[in-house]
Design a protein around this motif. Structure first.
Motif, PDB file in Angstrom:
ATOM      1  N   PRO B  81      38.831 -10.164  37.275  1.00 47.58           N
ATOM      2  CA  PRO B  81      38.173 -10.406  38.561  1.00 47.58           C
ATOM      3  C   PRO B  81      36.661 -10.169  38.499  1.00 47.58           C
ATOM      4  O   PRO B  81      35.890 -10.907  39.100  1.00 47.58           O
ATOM      5  CB  PRO B  81      38.848  -9.396  39.496  1.00 47.58           C
ATOM      6  N   ASP B  82      36.237  -9.143  37.732  1.00 45.81           N
ATOM      7  CA  ASP B  82      34.791  -8.907  37.597  1.00 45.81           C
ATOM      8  C   ASP B  82      34.117 -10.089  36.922  1.00 45.81           C
ATOM      9  O   ASP B  82      32.999 -10.473  37.274  1.00 45.81           O
ATOM     10  CB  ASP B  82      34.536  -7.639  36.772  1.00 45.81           C
ATOM     11  N   SER B  83      34.815 -10.657  35.926  1.00 51.00           N
ATOM     12  CA  SER B  83      34.192 -11.772  35.211  1.00 51.00           C
ATOM     13  C   SER B  83      34.032 -12.966  36.122  1.00 51.00           C
ATOM     14  O   SER B  83      33.063 -13.711  36.028  1.00 51.00           O
ATOM     15  CB  SER B  83      35.014 -12.152  33.982  1.00 51.00           C
ATOM     16  N   ARG B  84      34.973 -13.135  37.048  1.00 49.96           N
ATOM     17  CA  ARG B  84      34.877 -14.290  37.954  1.00 49.96           C
ATOM     18  C   ARG B  84      33.636 -14.209  38.826  1.00 49.96           C
ATOM     19  O   ARG B  84      32.957 -15.203  39.072  1.00 49.96           O
ATOM     20  CB  ARG B  84      36.118 -14.397  38.830  1.00 49.96           C
ATOM     21  N   VAL B  85      33.327 -12.984  39.283  1.00 53.58           N
ATOM     22  CA  VAL B  85      32.122 -12.800  40.104  1.00 53.58           C
ATOM     23  C   VAL B  85      30.879 -13.181  39.301  1.00 53.58           C
ATOM     24  O   VAL B  85      29.980 -13.886  39.779  1.00 53.58           O
ATOM     25  CB  VAL B  85      32.021 -11.330  40.560  1.00 53.58           C
ATOM     26  N   LEU B  86      30.837 -12.735  38.034  1.00 52.89           N
ATOM     27  CA  LEU B  86      29.669 -13.024  37.200  1.00 52.89           C
ATOM     28  C   LEU B  86      29.559 -14.510  36.913  1.00 52.89           C
ATOM     29  O   LEU B  86      28.453 -15.069  36.931  1.00 52.89           O
ATOM     30  CB  LEU B  86      29.759 -12.246  35.885  1.00 52.89           C
ATOM     31  N   VAL B  87      30.696 -15.138  36.652  1.00 49.53           N
ATOM     32  CA  VAL B  87      30.669 -16.573  36.373  1.00 49.53           C
ATOM     33  C   VAL B  87      30.107 -17.309  37.580  1.00 49.53           C
ATOM     34  O   VAL B  87      29.267 -18.209  37.453  1.00 49.53           O
ATOM     35  CB  VAL B  87      32.091 -17.070  36.034  1.00 49.53           C
ATOM     36  N   ARG B  88      30.531 -16.913  38.762  1.00 48.51           N
ATOM     37  CA  ARG B  88      30.068 -17.562  39.983  1.00 48.51           C
ATOM     38  C   ARG B  88      28.551 -17.412  40.148  1.00 48.51           C
ATOM     39  O   ARG B  88      27.835 -18.374  40.408  1.00 48.51           O
ATOM     40  CB  ARG B  88      30.775 -16.908  41.156  1.00 48.51           C
ATOM     41  N   LYS B  89      28.075 -16.174  39.951  1.00 46.14           N
ATOM     42  CA  LYS B  89      26.632 -15.956  40.107  1.00 46.14           C
ATOM     43  C   LYS B  89      25.854 -16.721  39.050  1.00 46.14           C
ATOM     44  O   LYS B  89      24.803 -17.299  39.334  1.00 46.14           O
ATOM     45  CB  LYS B  89      26.314 -14.460  39.991  1.00 46.14           C
ATOM     46  N   SER B  90      26.342 -16.710  37.809  1.00 49.00           N
ATOM     47  CA  SER B  90      25.614 -17.387  36.733  1.00 49.00           C
ATOM     48  C   SER B  90      25.550 -18.880  36.979  1.00 49.00           C
ATOM     49  O   SER B  90      24.524 -19.515  36.746  1.00 49.00           O
ATOM     50  CB  SER B  90      26.292 -17.153  35.387  1.00 49.00           C
TER      51      SER B  90
END
Lengths: 189, 213
Positions: B81-90
């Motif tokens: 789930p943390d990676s999904r947030v980062l992917v979205r922001k990136s």
């Protein structure tokens, strides 16, 4: 009198064989009175990228400062110079930010891109890009400049011939415009 | 909430000069599923183990490797789930760059901005660091590039790297096998063999090796 004609200006850029030329007049006026005869309208962003700003002189100076700022940061972050096409997109974005209170400037951008391919473009005061393969003009003398360039331009001119052509086009056009003149600055790269 | 004596930021320094929460975040990464990346002469390969908790899980719905731009991809180790947030922001940052300059974002710039986001969460109140390390693989004017970004916000460029469980075995294997002039197909092969070092079952290896050949 329109705000774009307050200070008077003439700008032209032309494409040659692996080179470009950009030229401007030198007059700064306050409506009909001439105030300076050495006013700089063309600025260097980096060795292969020049921008000329016609229109209201104060906006030209401020816009130039903003563009240099953005380019310097880009250079620091990306460790390379901006390509002319990228710079043109940036200028367009900056102008559109002020869509409902614009800079009263019409920029002319000229540079050498990848493999030294010449690139020129102009845009209106709110950022509508106009790419051209031969020449672009801006300023109060633009109508005369269109005519002069159209008749004098040839594709693939060498730098020396390009210099002659752009100078003649500029000088003959500003002679027909009371708001621009007093000599010219020409940069050939 | 309330005014407890201990309501300070999760990321205050310990007396030994470490940020304990970041150390814990790295532990979370270290117990995540293995992922690795290999930079070849003409491209970059990223791979990860996809072990699902049960055979009832629909494996097509699980996407561990994600695209950030048409020429940049990312894989993670740690908390999904943390990676999904980062992917979205990136992705948003990459698109903003594209919109401003009408040019695809260079890999280094995107990595730098992602790392800056991760660092923000180590110095803000009321948030915790991300529990993921990312391997960002991209191809731009400077050629193929591979970067690892940690929960602390530091980033490193690698020729080949691994994260998650079994990382020391995987890295040792990569050190032996890596050559500077690898082609992409060699890199894919090597990636699969590396994952095999304690991850995939022999039967799965056979399948993948056959596909590659």
């Amino acid at each position: 009198m329109s705000i774009f004609e307050y200070n008077g200006s003439a700008l032209v850029a032309m494409v040659g064989k692996n080179c470009f030329a950009i030229a401007s007049d030198r007059r700064l006026g306050v409506q009909l009175q001439t105030v300076a005869t050495d006013f700089q309208r063309i600025f260097k962003i980096h060795d292969k990228l020049f921008v000329g700003l016609s229109g209201l002189a104060t906006d030209a100076q401020t816009l130039y400062q903003r563009l240099v700022f953005r380019h310097k940061l880009y250079q620091l972050r990306e460790e390379r110079d901006m390509k002319p096409e990228t710079f043109a997109s940036l200028v367009s974005a900056i102008l559109y930010e002020k869509r409902f209170g614009p800079y009263f400037c019409q920029p002319v951008i000229a540079g050498l891109g990848d493999e030294d391919k010449p690139f020129i473009c102009t845009m209106d005061s709110i950022g509508a890009k106009e790419l051209a393969k031969d020449f672009v003009v801006a300023g109060t003398a633009s109508e005369s400049l269109y005519g002069a360039c159209e008749s004098m331009f040839k594709p693939d001119m060498e730098p020396e011939e390009l210099f002659e052509t752009i100078s003649q086009a500029l000088l003959s056009s500003v002679d027909r415009d009371c708001l621009s003149g007093w000599g010219g600055h020409v940069y050939v790269v | 909430m309330g005014d407890s004596q201990y309501s300070f930021s999760l990321t205050t320094f310990s007396p030994s000069g470490k940020l304990v929460q970041i150390e814990h975040a790295l532990t979370a990464v270290g117990s995540g599923q293995t992922s690795l990346g290999i930079k070849a002469a003409n491209g970059v390969v990223i791979a990860t183990e996809k072990k699902l908790p049960s055979i009832l899980v629909d494996e097509t719905s699980v996407q561990k490797i994600q695209i950030l731009t048409p020429n940049i991809g990312v894989v993670y180790s740690g908390m999904g789930p943390d990676s999904r947030v980062l992917v979205r922001k990136s992705r948003k940052q990459a698109e903003q760059y594209q919109r401003l300059y009408k040019e695809p974002i260079p890999v280094t710039q995107l990595v730098r901005e992602t790392a800056a986001v991760m660092q923000e969460f180590t110095q803000s109140g009321g948030v915790r660091p991300f529990g993921v390390s990312l391997l960002v693989a991209g191809y731009d004017d400077k050629g193929p590039q591979l970067y690892q970004v940690d929960p602390s916000g530091s980033y490193f460029s690698w020729k080949a790297s691994a994260m998650g469980k079994n990382v020391s075995n995987a890295k040792a294997f990569l050190e032996k096998r890596y050559t500077d002039d690898m082609e992409i197909d060699d890199a894919v092969h090597t990636a699969i063999l590396t994952l095999k070092e304690g991850v995939l079952t022999p039967a799965e290896i056979e399948d993948y090796l056959q596909e590659v050949e």
